[in-house]
Design an enzyme around this catalytic site. Structure first.
Site, PDB file in Angstrom:
ATOM      1  N   SER A  96      33.344  28.784  38.236  1.00  0.00           N
ATOM      2  CA  SER A  96      33.194  28.981  36.788  1.00  0.00           C
ATOM      3  C   SER A  96      31.891  28.398  36.271  1.00  0.00           C
ATOM      4  O   SER A  96      31.260  27.547  36.901  1.00  0.00           O
ATOM      5  CB  SER A  96      34.344  28.315  36.034  1.00  0.00           C
ATOM      6  OG  SER A  96      35.578  28.665  36.595  1.00  0.00           O
TER       7      SER A  96
HETATM    8  N1  SAH Z   1      38.401  26.674  39.626  1.00  0.00           N
HETATM    9  C1  SAH Z   1      37.516  27.386  40.542  1.00  0.00           C
HETATM   10  C2  SAH Z   1      37.177  28.780  40.081  1.00  0.00           C
HETATM   11  C3  SAH Z   1      38.355  29.653  40.048  1.00  0.00           C
HETATM   12  S1  SAH Z   1      38.081  31.365  40.287  1.00  0.00           S
HETATM   13  C4  SAH Z   1      36.258  26.596  40.841  1.00  0.00           C
HETATM   14  O1  SAH Z   1      36.070  25.517  40.258  1.00  0.00           O
HETATM   15  O2  SAH Z   1      35.482  27.032  41.684  1.00  0.00           O
HETATM   16  C5  SAH Z   1      39.800  31.812  40.300  1.00  0.00           C
HETATM   17  C6  SAH Z   1      40.510  31.532  41.596  1.00  0.00           C
HETATM   18  O3  SAH Z   1      41.895  31.749  41.374  1.00  0.00           O
HETATM   19  C7  SAH Z   1      40.115  32.464  42.712  1.00  0.00           C
HETATM   20  O4  SAH Z   1      39.689  31.736  43.824  1.00  0.00           O
HETATM   21  C8  SAH Z   1      41.383  33.246  42.987  1.00  0.00           C
HETATM   22  O5  SAH Z   1      41.554  33.604  44.351  1.00  0.00           O
HETATM   23  C9  SAH Z   1      42.453  32.270  42.541  1.00  0.00           C
HETATM   24  N2  SAH Z   1      43.755  32.870  42.219  1.00  0.00           N
HETATM   25  C10 SAH Z   1      44.012  34.064  41.635  1.00  0.00           C
HETATM   26  N3  SAH Z   1      45.331  34.263  41.527  1.00  0.00           N
HETATM   27  C11 SAH Z   1      45.938  33.163  42.039  1.00  0.00           C
HETATM   28  C12 SAH Z   1      47.299  32.780  42.233  1.00  0.00           C
HETATM   29  N4  SAH Z   1      48.318  33.567  41.872  1.00  0.00           N
HETATM   30  N5  SAH Z   1      47.546  31.588  42.802  1.00  0.00           N
HETATM   31  C13 SAH Z   1      46.531  30.773  43.197  1.00  0.00           C
HETATM   32  N6  SAH Z   1      45.230  31.082  43.059  1.00  0.00           N
HETATM   33  C14 SAH Z   1      44.925  32.271  42.482  1.00  0.00           C
END
Ligand code: SAH
Length: 228
Positions: free
Chosen positions: A75
């Site tokens: 992000s």
């Molecule tokens: N917080 C992260 C960025 C998140 S991007 C950072 O600091 O880098 C969103 C992430 O959520 C992705 O890696 C995606 O694979 C994950 N995601 C999406 N759906 C999800 C779910 N149901 N359970 C766990 N993770 C999930």
């Protein structure tokens, strides 16, 4: 003597037209309204350049989201700082993050609370984030490969929950994991458009709900990802 000293001083002074990126990074966060000193200090301390793809290191301190493996993103720093500030963390808190991605947000959270459990649906991302966080010494973060829509019962409840992937609505199964007085923050809205950050506070009678700012996150998808 004097002249030489001045010359060497001058070479160390930041060029006002092009201040070092890390200084701009902090300035931008302040300018955009982040005022919690503990959050600002943490943003300064966590090395975002070690969480991005090596090819993107030069852009690590720009205020932008960047691509990571598995088609996901790390992000934008402002959004990380803003969500962290809105959580009003205390040192005693147990925090749940849904969407580990690079592990950057988890690292930021970990410096401001007692324990972070972060869940990621891509095993590759979970494994890489775990290794990176271990290597960097963030030893109060636990990374779990799993589905944030189906958090195992045995992990218990949390003082704070942060969702870093877009959800059409906040699942009740998740908000029920909040301790009394607990805060949950999540991007809510269309999965492939603009979402609004929603902040829930668990009260005696239910939940107070407040809409904050518009954001764009990658979608939260159910189940553990099939590819790796
Ligand atoms: N917080 C992260 C960025 C998140 S991007 C950072 O600091 O880098 C969103 C992430 O959520 C992705 O890696 C995606 O694979 C994950 N995601 C999406 N759906 C999800 C779910 N149901 N359970 C766990 N993770 C999930």
């Amino acid at each position: 003597m004097y002249g030489r000293r001045q010359a060497s001083l001058q070479t160390k002074m930041p060029d006002p037209q092009n201040p070092p990126q890390k200084m701009m990074f902090q300035l931008n966060l302040r300018r955009r309204g982040i005022s919690d000193q503990a959050v600002l200090r943490t943003m300064e301390a966590v090395p975002r350049d070690l969480f991005v793809d090596p090819a993107d290191r030069a852009d690590a301190f720009r205020d932008m989201a960047l691509g990571i493996a598995c088609g996901q993103t790390i992000s934008q720093p402002f959004v990380v700082a803003y969500m962290t500030e809105q959580l009003q963390l205390q040192k005693s808190h147990r925090v749940l993050e849904i969407g580990t991605g690079s592990g950057y947000q988890a690292a930021v959270l970990s410096k401001l609370c007692s324990h972070v459990l972060t869940i990621e649906r891509y095993r590759t991302l979970a494994d890489r984030a775990r290794a990176r966080l271990n290597e960097l010494g963030y030893d109060n973060v636990e990374v779990m490969a799993g589905d944030g829509f189906d958090v195992p019962e045995n992990v218990g409840s949390f003082d704070r929950i942060i969702v870093t992937a877009a959800m059409e609505e906040i699942p009740e199964a998740l908000s029920q994991r909040l301790e009394p007085g607990g805060i949950l923050i999540a991007p809510v809205g269309p999965l492939h458009g603009v979402q609004t950050l929603v902040r829930l506070v668990r009260t005696e009678g239910g939940f107070d709900r407040k809409q904050l700012v518009d954001v764009r996150f990658v979608p939260a998808l159910p189940g553990i990802a099939r590819e790796l």
